[in-house]
Design a protein around this motif. Structure first.
Motif, PDB file in Angstrom:
ATOM      1  N   GLU A 286       0.826  -1.213   0.000  1.00 55.49           N
ATOM      2  CA  GLU A 286       0.000   0.000   0.000  1.00 55.49           C
ATOM      3  C   GLU A 286       0.858   1.260   0.000  1.00 55.49           C
ATOM      4  OE1 GLU A 286      -2.548  -0.697   3.404  1.00 55.49           O
ATOM      5  OE2 GLU A 286      -4.211  -1.116   2.039  1.00 55.49           O
ATOM      6  N   LYS A 287       1.917   1.254   0.770  1.00 57.35           N
ATOM      7  CA  LYS A 287       2.815   2.410   0.839  1.00 57.35           C
ATOM      8  C   LYS A 287       3.414   2.713  -0.530  1.00 57.35           C
ATOM      9  CE  LYS A 287       7.227   3.735   2.899  1.00 57.35           C
ATOM     10  NZ  LYS A 287       8.301   3.296   3.793  1.00 57.35           N
ATOM     11  N   PHE A 288       3.913   1.688  -1.201  1.00 55.06           N
ATOM     12  CA  PHE A 288       4.497   1.881  -2.531  1.00 55.06           C
ATOM     13  C   PHE A 288       3.453   2.370  -3.534  1.00 55.06           C
ATOM     14  CE2 PHE A 288       8.083  -1.369  -1.763  1.00 55.06           C
ATOM     15  CZ  PHE A 288       8.931  -0.368  -1.327  1.00 55.06           C
ATOM     16  N   GLU A 289       2.274   1.768  -3.485  1.00 52.53           N
ATOM     17  CA  GLU A 289       1.234   2.147  -4.438  1.00 52.53           C
ATOM     18  C   GLU A 289       0.760   3.577  -4.214  1.00 52.53           C
ATOM     19  OE1 GLU A 289      -0.581  -2.184  -5.644  1.00 52.53           O
ATOM     20  OE2 GLU A 289      -1.636  -1.020  -4.123  1.00 52.53           O
ATOM     21  N   GLN A 290       0.677   3.993  -2.980  1.00 52.51           N
ATOM     22  CA  GLN A 290       0.256   5.360  -2.682  1.00 52.51           C
ATOM     23  C   GLN A 290       1.332   6.374  -3.051  1.00 52.51           C
ATOM     24  OE1 GLN A 290      -0.908   5.335   1.424  1.00 52.51           O
ATOM     25  NE2 GLN A 290      -2.802   4.197   1.026  1.00 52.51           N
ATOM     26  N   SER A 291       2.583   5.986  -2.894  1.00 56.80           N
ATOM     27  CA  SER A 291       3.660   6.949  -3.136  1.00 56.80           C
ATOM     28  C   SER A 291       3.867   7.243  -4.618  1.00 56.80           C
ATOM     29  CB  SER A 291       4.970   6.462  -2.518  1.00 56.80           C
ATOM     30  OG  SER A 291       5.458   5.339  -3.208  1.00 56.80           O
ATOM     31  N   ASP A 292       3.702   6.224  -5.480  1.00 61.94           N
ATOM     32  CA  ASP A 292       3.937   6.491  -6.894  1.00 61.94           C
ATOM     33  C   ASP A 292       2.728   6.231  -7.792  1.00 61.94           C
ATOM     34  OD1 ASP A 292       3.897   3.726  -7.109  1.00 61.94           O
ATOM     35  OD2 ASP A 292       6.013   3.532  -7.612  1.00 61.94           O
ATOM     36  N   GLY A 293       1.614   5.848  -7.192  1.00 57.44           N
ATOM     37  CA  GLY A 293       0.375   5.682  -7.953  1.00 57.44           C
ATOM     38  C   GLY A 293       0.333   4.457  -8.845  1.00 57.44           C
ATOM     39  N   SER A 294       1.307   3.571  -8.732  1.00 59.64           N
ATOM     40  CA  SER A 294       1.319   2.372  -9.567  1.00 59.64           C
ATOM     41  C   SER A 294       0.750   1.183  -8.801  1.00 59.64           C
ATOM     42  CB  SER A 294       2.743   2.058 -10.017  1.00 59.64           C
ATOM     43  OG  SER A 294       3.528   1.686  -8.905  1.00 59.64           O
ATOM     44  N   THR A 295       0.474   0.115  -9.526  1.00 60.55           N
ATOM     45  CA  THR A 295       0.014  -1.126  -8.919  1.00 60.55           C
ATOM     46  C   THR A 295       1.187  -2.085  -8.864  1.00 60.55           C
ATOM     47  OG1 THR A 295      -2.179  -0.803  -9.826  1.00 60.55           O
ATOM     48  CG2 THR A 295      -1.645  -3.017  -9.112  1.00 60.55           C
ATOM     49  N   LYS A 296       1.462  -2.593  -7.721  1.00 63.42           N
ATOM     50  CA  LYS A 296       2.574  -3.526  -7.527  1.00 63.42           C
ATOM     51  C   LYS A 296       2.060  -4.953  -7.732  1.00 63.42           C
ATOM     52  CE  LYS A 296       5.407  -0.274  -6.633  1.00 63.42           C
ATOM     53  NZ  LYS A 296       6.276   0.163  -7.696  1.00 63.42           N
ATOM     54  N   LYS A 297       1.892  -5.328  -9.008  1.00 60.86           N
ATOM     55  CA  LYS A 297       1.285  -6.615  -9.347  1.00 60.86           C
ATOM     56  C   LYS A 297       2.086  -7.799  -8.836  1.00 60.86           C
ATOM     57  CE  LYS A 297      -0.949  -4.747 -13.410  1.00 60.86           C
ATOM     58  NZ  LYS A 297      -1.002  -4.709 -14.870  1.00 60.86           N
ATOM     59  N   SER A 298       3.395  -7.769  -9.010  1.00 59.46           N
ATOM     60  CA  SER A 298       4.205  -8.918  -8.588  1.00 59.46           C
ATOM     61  C   SER A 298       4.177  -9.068  -7.071  1.00 59.46           C
ATOM     62  CB  SER A 298       5.639  -8.794  -9.094  1.00 59.46           C
ATOM     63  OG  SER A 298       6.238  -7.607  -8.631  1.00 59.46           O
ATOM     64  N   MET A 299       4.176  -7.962  -6.355  1.00 63.84           N
ATOM     65  CA  MET A 299       4.097  -8.028  -4.898  1.00 63.84           C
ATOM     66  C   MET A 299       2.739  -8.552  -4.458  1.00 63.84           C
ATOM     67  SD  MET A 299       6.067  -4.514  -3.830  1.00 63.84           S
ATOM     68  CE  MET A 299       6.027  -4.783  -2.052  1.00 63.84           C
ATOM     69  N   ARG A 300       1.698  -8.116  -5.137  1.00 67.25           N
ATOM     70  CA  ARG A 300       0.348  -8.591  -4.798  1.00 67.25           C
ATOM     71  C   ARG A 300       0.200 -10.090  -5.057  1.00 67.25           C
ATOM     72  NH1 ARG A 300      -3.558  -5.342  -3.233  1.00 67.25           N
ATOM     73  NH2 ARG A 300      -3.180  -3.105  -3.288  1.00 67.25           N
ATOM     74  N   LEU A 301       0.818 -10.592  -6.126  1.00 70.91           N
ATOM     75  CA  LEU A 301       0.764 -12.025  -6.415  1.00 70.91           C
ATOM     76  C   LEU A 301       1.459 -12.832  -5.317  1.00 70.91           C
ATOM     77  CD1 LEU A 301       1.418 -12.082 -10.268  1.00 70.91           C
ATOM     78  CD2 LEU A 301      -0.714 -12.645  -9.082  1.00 70.91           C
ATOM     79  N   ILE A 302       2.593 -12.337  -4.853  1.00 70.43           N
ATOM     80  CA  ILE A 302       3.290 -13.000  -3.746  1.00 70.43           C
ATOM     81  C   ILE A 302       2.415 -12.989  -2.500  1.00 70.43           C
ATOM     82  CG2 ILE A 302       5.261 -12.830  -2.178  1.00 70.43           C
ATOM     83  CD1 ILE A 302       6.831 -11.667  -4.612  1.00 70.43           C
ATOM     84  N   TYR A 303       1.815 -11.837  -2.211  1.00 66.22           N
ATOM     85  CA  TYR A 303       0.936 -11.711  -1.046  1.00 66.22           C
ATOM     86  C   TYR A 303      -0.212 -12.716  -1.137  1.00 66.22           C
ATOM     87  CZ  TYR A 303      -2.480  -9.709   2.132  1.00 66.22           C
ATOM     88  OH  TYR A 303      -3.411  -9.536   3.124  1.00 66.22           O
ATOM     89  N   GLU A 304      -0.860 -12.789  -2.291  1.00 64.87           N
ATOM     90  CA  GLU A 304      -1.989 -13.707  -2.470  1.00 64.87           C
ATOM     91  C   GLU A 304      -1.557 -15.165  -2.333  1.00 64.87           C
ATOM     92  OE1 GLU A 304      -3.688 -12.591  -6.223  1.00 64.87           O
ATOM     93  OE2 GLU A 304      -4.287 -10.617  -5.457  1.00 64.87           O
ATOM     94  N   LYS A 305      -0.388 -15.489  -2.856  1.00 64.88           N
ATOM     95  CA  LYS A 305       0.137 -16.863  -2.759  1.00 64.88           C
ATOM     96  C   LYS A 305       0.273 -17.281  -1.300  1.00 64.88           C
ATOM     97  CE  LYS A 305       4.368 -19.465  -3.582  1.00 64.88           C
ATOM     98  NZ  LYS A 305       5.709 -19.443  -4.200  1.00 64.88           N
ATOM     99  N   PHE A 306       0.823 -16.413  -0.483  1.00 68.91           N
ATOM    100  CA  PHE A 306       1.048 -16.776   0.912  1.00 68.91           C
ATOM    101  C   PHE A 306      -0.221 -16.660   1.746  1.00 68.91           C
ATOM    102  CE2 PHE A 306       5.335 -16.393  -0.565  1.00 68.91           C
ATOM    103  CZ  PHE A 306       5.949 -17.456   0.070  1.00 68.91           C
ATOM    104  N   CYS A 307      -1.153 -15.855   1.335  1.00 80.27           N
ATOM    105  CA  CYS A 307      -2.447 -15.798   2.025  1.00 80.27           C
ATOM    106  C   CYS A 307      -3.166 -17.141   1.899  1.00 80.27           C
ATOM    107  CB  CYS A 307      -3.316 -14.680   1.463  1.00 80.27           C
ATOM    108  SG  CYS A 307      -2.882 -13.048   2.101  1.00 80.27           S
ATOM    109  N   LEU A 308      -2.999 -17.802   0.766  1.00 73.00           N
ATOM    110  CA  LEU A 308      -3.632 -19.109   0.578  1.00 73.00           C
ATOM    111  C   LEU A 308      -3.100 -20.155   1.560  1.00 73.00           C
ATOM    112  CD1 LEU A 308      -3.761 -19.327  -3.324  1.00 73.00           C
ATOM    113  CD2 LEU A 308      -5.663 -18.897  -1.741  1.00 73.00           C
ATOM    114  N   LEU A 309      -1.875 -19.986   2.013  1.00 73.36           N
ATOM    115  CA  LEU A 309      -1.310 -20.914   2.994  1.00 73.36           C
ATOM    116  C   LEU A 309      -1.925 -20.750   4.369  1.00 73.36           C
ATOM    117  CD1 LEU A 309       2.484 -20.665   2.118  1.00 73.36           C
ATOM    118  CD2 LEU A 309       0.910 -22.499   1.508  1.00 73.36           C
ATOM    119  N   MET A 310      -2.532 -19.613   4.587  1.00 79.80           N
ATOM    120  CA  MET A 310      -3.101 -19.315   5.907  1.00 79.80           C
ATOM    121  C   MET A 310      -4.408 -20.085   6.155  1.00 79.80           C
ATOM    122  SD  MET A 310      -0.852 -17.413   7.209  1.00 79.80           S
ATOM    123  CE  MET A 310      -1.729 -17.119   8.724  1.00 79.80           C
ATOM    124  N   TYR A 311      -5.052 -20.555   5.084  1.00 82.58           N
ATOM    125  CA  TYR A 311      -6.360 -21.190   5.260  1.00 82.58           C
ATOM    126  C   TYR A 311      -6.405 -22.577   4.719  1.00 82.58           C
ATOM    127  CZ  TYR A 311      -7.358 -16.368   6.205  1.00 82.58           C
ATOM    128  OH  TYR A 311      -7.328 -15.107   6.733  1.00 82.58           O
TER     129      TYR A 311
END
Length: 68
Positions: free
Chosen positions: A43-68
């Motif tokens: 969120e910090k990166f996206e707010q600072s430069d207005g871009s979408t951090k797709k690769s970071m979001r994919l990593i986040y989603e991958k590890f969120c799946l391990l939580m459940y």
């Protein structure tokens, strides 16, 4: 590791590696804290430069799946 935030930016390879090792060494409890901090970083990166951090979001989603 407090899970309160990240102090610097790493490559996506390094981010994924660290999350894998956190999960392996400390299990779900610490991974959950780390994912919360990682999401804040995204969120910090996206707010600072207005871009979408797709690769970071994919990593986040991958590890969120391990939580459940």
């Amino acid at each position: 590791m407090t899970g309160t935030g990240s102090c610097r930016a790493l490559s996506t390879y390094s981010q994924e590696y660290y999350l894998e090792m956190i999960y392996k060494d400390y299990a779900k409890e610490q991974l959950e804290k780390s994912l919360k901090a990682f999401y804040k970083l995204i969120e910090k990166f996206e707010q600072s430069d207005g871009s979408t951090k797709k690769s970071m979001r994919l990593i986040y989603e991958k590890f969120c799946l391990l939580m459940y």
